[in-house]
Design a protein around this motif. Sequence first.
Motif, mmCIF file in Angstrom:
data_model
loop_
_atom_site.group_PDB
_atom_site.id
_atom_site.type_symbol
_atom_site.label_atom_id
_atom_site.label_comp_id
_atom_site.label_asym_id
_atom_site.label_seq_id
_atom_site.Cartn_x
_atom_site.Cartn_y
_atom_site.Cartn_z
ATOM 1 N N TYR A 20 -3.143 -5.857 -0.985
ATOM 2 C CA TYR A 20 -1.936 -5.149 -0.579
ATOM 3 C C TYR A 20 -1.000 -6.006 0.266
ATOM 4 C CZ TYR A 20 -4.324 -0.923 -2.105
ATOM 5 O OH TYR A 20 -4.965 0.013 -2.850
ATOM 6 N N MET A 59 0.842 -1.194 0.000
ATOM 7 C CA MET A 59 0.000 0.000 0.000
ATOM 8 C C MET A 59 0.878 1.246 0.000
ATOM 9 S SD MET A 59 -2.985 1.005 2.751
ATOM 10 C CE MET A 59 -4.076 -0.330 2.354
ATOM 11 N N GLU A 69 -2.157 6.194 0.701
ATOM 12 C CA GLU A 69 -3.309 5.357 1.064
ATOM 13 C C GLU A 69 -3.278 4.986 2.545
ATOM 14 O OE1 GLU A 69 -4.756 2.645 -2.549
ATOM 15 O OE2 GLU A 69 -2.616 2.441 -2.099
ATOM 16 N N TRP A 103 -6.310 5.827 5.139
ATOM 17 C CA TRP A 103 -7.026 4.844 5.954
ATOM 18 C C TRP A 103 -6.924 5.173 7.444
ATOM 19 C CZ3 TRP A 103 -10.862 2.241 4.509
ATOM 20 C CH2 TRP A 103 -10.961 1.761 3.216
#
Length: 88
Positions: free
Chosen positions: A72, A39, A43, A47
């Motif tokens: 991921y 990832m 990102e 998150w």
Amino acid sequence: MNELVMFSAVWVLGMILMALQLLALVWVIYDVLTKQKKMSNLEKILWIVLAFLFTILGALVYYLLVKRTGKYEEKPETGTPDDSVRVY
């Protein structure tokens, strides 16, 4: 007396909900930082921010979109049959 019982019940439910929120937040942060190797950093930040803002709902969406697909996570290497140790 009846008001005290109602207040206590609401307080206990609130504490349970807060504990669930904390658990969801810690789980998402831990999983994003340790297990999602592929990832991107952007990102990951997204998150974590979503987990802070939406706690339980954010954790549920994270599970459905990221964890369940496993896109991921690095797949463990499977050994070939020649790599195995044979005991006779």
